[in-house]
Design a protein around this motif. Structure first.
Motif, PDB file in Angstrom:
ATOM      1  N   THR A 125      44.974  60.516 -11.068  1.00  0.00           N
ATOM      2  CA  THR A 125      45.563  60.859  -9.775  1.00  0.00           C
ATOM      3  C   THR A 125      44.986  62.173  -9.282  1.00  0.00           C
ATOM      4  O   THR A 125      44.889  63.137 -10.037  1.00  0.00           O
ATOM      5  CB  THR A 125      47.101  60.983  -9.894  1.00  0.00           C
ATOM      6  OG1 THR A 125      47.608  59.750 -10.396  1.00  0.00           O
ATOM      7  CG2 THR A 125      47.730  61.301  -8.554  1.00  0.00           C
ATOM      8  N   GLU A 126      44.605  62.199  -8.018  1.00  0.00           N
ATOM      9  CA  GLU A 126      44.120  63.434  -7.416  1.00  0.00           C
ATOM     10  C   GLU A 126      45.093  63.862  -6.334  1.00  0.00           C
ATOM     11  O   GLU A 126      45.610  63.031  -5.575  1.00  0.00           O
ATOM     12  CB  GLU A 126      42.720  63.238  -6.841  1.00  0.00           C
ATOM     13  CG  GLU A 126      41.678  63.034  -7.918  1.00  0.00           C
ATOM     14  CD  GLU A 126      40.261  63.099  -7.392  1.00  0.00           C
ATOM     15  OE1 GLU A 126      40.050  62.950  -6.175  1.00  0.00           O
ATOM     16  OE2 GLU A 126      39.361  63.323  -8.210  1.00  0.00           O
ATOM     17  N   TRP A 151      40.386  67.877  -3.217  1.00  0.00           N
ATOM     18  CA  TRP A 151      41.057  66.898  -4.071  1.00  0.00           C
ATOM     19  C   TRP A 151      40.886  67.337  -5.519  1.00  0.00           C
ATOM     20  O   TRP A 151      39.784  67.587  -5.978  1.00  0.00           O
ATOM     21  CB  TRP A 151      40.496  65.495  -3.847  1.00  0.00           C
ATOM     22  CG  TRP A 151      40.923  64.948  -2.526  1.00  0.00           C
ATOM     23  CD1 TRP A 151      40.177  64.882  -1.394  1.00  0.00           C
ATOM     24  CD2 TRP A 151      42.208  64.432  -2.202  1.00  0.00           C
ATOM     25  NE1 TRP A 151      40.926  64.349  -0.375  1.00  0.00           N
ATOM     26  CE2 TRP A 151      42.177  64.059  -0.841  1.00  0.00           C
ATOM     27  CE3 TRP A 151      43.394  64.248  -2.903  1.00  0.00           C
ATOM     28  CZ2 TRP A 151      43.274  63.513  -0.185  1.00  0.00           C
ATOM     29  CZ3 TRP A 151      44.484  63.702  -2.248  1.00  0.00           C
ATOM     30  CH2 TRP A 151      44.417  63.343  -0.910  1.00  0.00           C
ATOM     31  N   THR A 152      41.999  67.455  -6.219  1.00  0.00           N
ATOM     32  CA  THR A 152      42.030  68.002  -7.562  1.00  0.00           C
ATOM     33  C   THR A 152      42.752  67.036  -8.498  1.00  0.00           C
ATOM     34  O   THR A 152      43.810  66.528  -8.140  1.00  0.00           O
ATOM     35  CB  THR A 152      42.796  69.349  -7.551  1.00  0.00           C
ATOM     36  OG1 THR A 152      42.200  70.191  -6.573  1.00  0.00           O
ATOM     37  CG2 THR A 152      42.787  70.021  -8.898  1.00  0.00           C
ATOM     38  N   PRO A 153      42.209  66.780  -9.697  1.00  0.00           N
ATOM     39  CA  PRO A 153      42.953  65.958 -10.663  1.00  0.00           C
ATOM     40  C   PRO A 153      44.341  66.555 -10.893  1.00  0.00           C
ATOM     41  O   PRO A 153      44.492  67.781 -10.979  1.00  0.00           O
ATOM     42  CB  PRO A 153      42.102  66.018 -11.933  1.00  0.00           C
ATOM     43  CG  PRO A 153      40.721  66.329 -11.444  1.00  0.00           C
ATOM     44  CD  PRO A 153      40.918  67.212 -10.235  1.00  0.00           C
TER      45      PRO A 153
END
Length: 169
Positions: A125-126, A151-153
Motif C-alpha cells: 500500500t502506498e 507516494w510512499t510505502p
C-alpha cells in the motif's frame, strides 16, 4: 471450545477456534500508543500504517512468548531502538517473520498469518505523504498541506509515526 495462541493446533481435531491472542494484544498495544500520542485520526490510513508497523514491532520482538502478559513500559526502549530511523526495520521484519514461521514447523499459526497480512499491506500500500526531500522555500508560500507530495510505502510512513508515538507515551 475457545483456544488461545497455539493451543489446539496440535492435530487433536477438537474443532476448537484458535484465537490469535498474541497478535491481537500487539495490535491493542500499538493502537493505545498511537491514540495516546494523538498524532492523527484513528480512522485514517496513516493511523493504520502506524498501528500495523508498531504491532509488527511488538509482536516480532516477543521472542519469549510472553506478549499477553508483557509490561509495556519495560519494552519501550526495545521498541524505540527497533523503530529508529537509522535501523533496517523492514529487513528485521522479514527475518523475524521467517524465524517465527520456521519455529512453527508448518503448524497453523493465526498470529503469524495476521502478522504476514499486516506486513503485506504495509509493503504493497502506498500513501500520499509530504515529500520530506523537497527543497525548502520552493516557489511561493505554501500551507502545511499544500507542499509537494510523494507516494510512499505505508511502512515508511507508519514506522516514524509509531516511533514518535512511543516517544510520546
Amino acid at each position: 471450545m475457545l483456544h488461545r495462541g497455539h493451543e489446539g493446533t496440535d492435530g487433536t481435531g477438537d474443532g476448537g477456534l484458535v484465537v490469535p491472542m498474541a497478535w491481537l494484544y500487539a495490535e491493542y498495544i500499538a493502537d493505545e500508543l498511537l491514540r495516546g500520542g494523538d498524532l492523527m485520526p484513528p480512522t485514517s490510513f496513516e493511523f493504520r500504517a502506524g498501528r500495523d508497523a508498531l504491532a509488527l514491532t511488538v509482536f516480532l520482538s516477543d521472542t519469549e512468548g510472553e506478549l499477553p502478559g508483557v509490561q509495556v513500559v519495560s519494552h519501550l526502549e526495545t521498541w524505540l531502538s527497533l523503530t529508529a530511523y537509522d535501523q533496517p526495520w523492514q529487513d528485521w521484519v522479514r527475518e523475524r517473520l521467517a524465524e517465527v514461521a520456521a519455529a512453527g514447523a508448518g503448524r497453523p499459526d493465526p498470529d503469524l498469518e495476521l502478522a504476514r497480512e499486516a506486513w503485506r499491506w504495509l509493503r504493497e500500500t502506498e500513501l500520499l505523504a509530504p515529500d520530506l526531500n523537497a527543497v525548502p522555500g520552493g516557489p511561493g508560500p505554501l500551507g502545511e498541506d499544500e507542499g509537494p507530495k510523494v507516494w510512499t510505502p505505508a511502512w515508511q510512513l507508519g514506522l516514524p509515526l509509531g516511533h514518535l508515538a512511543i516517544h510520546l507515551f
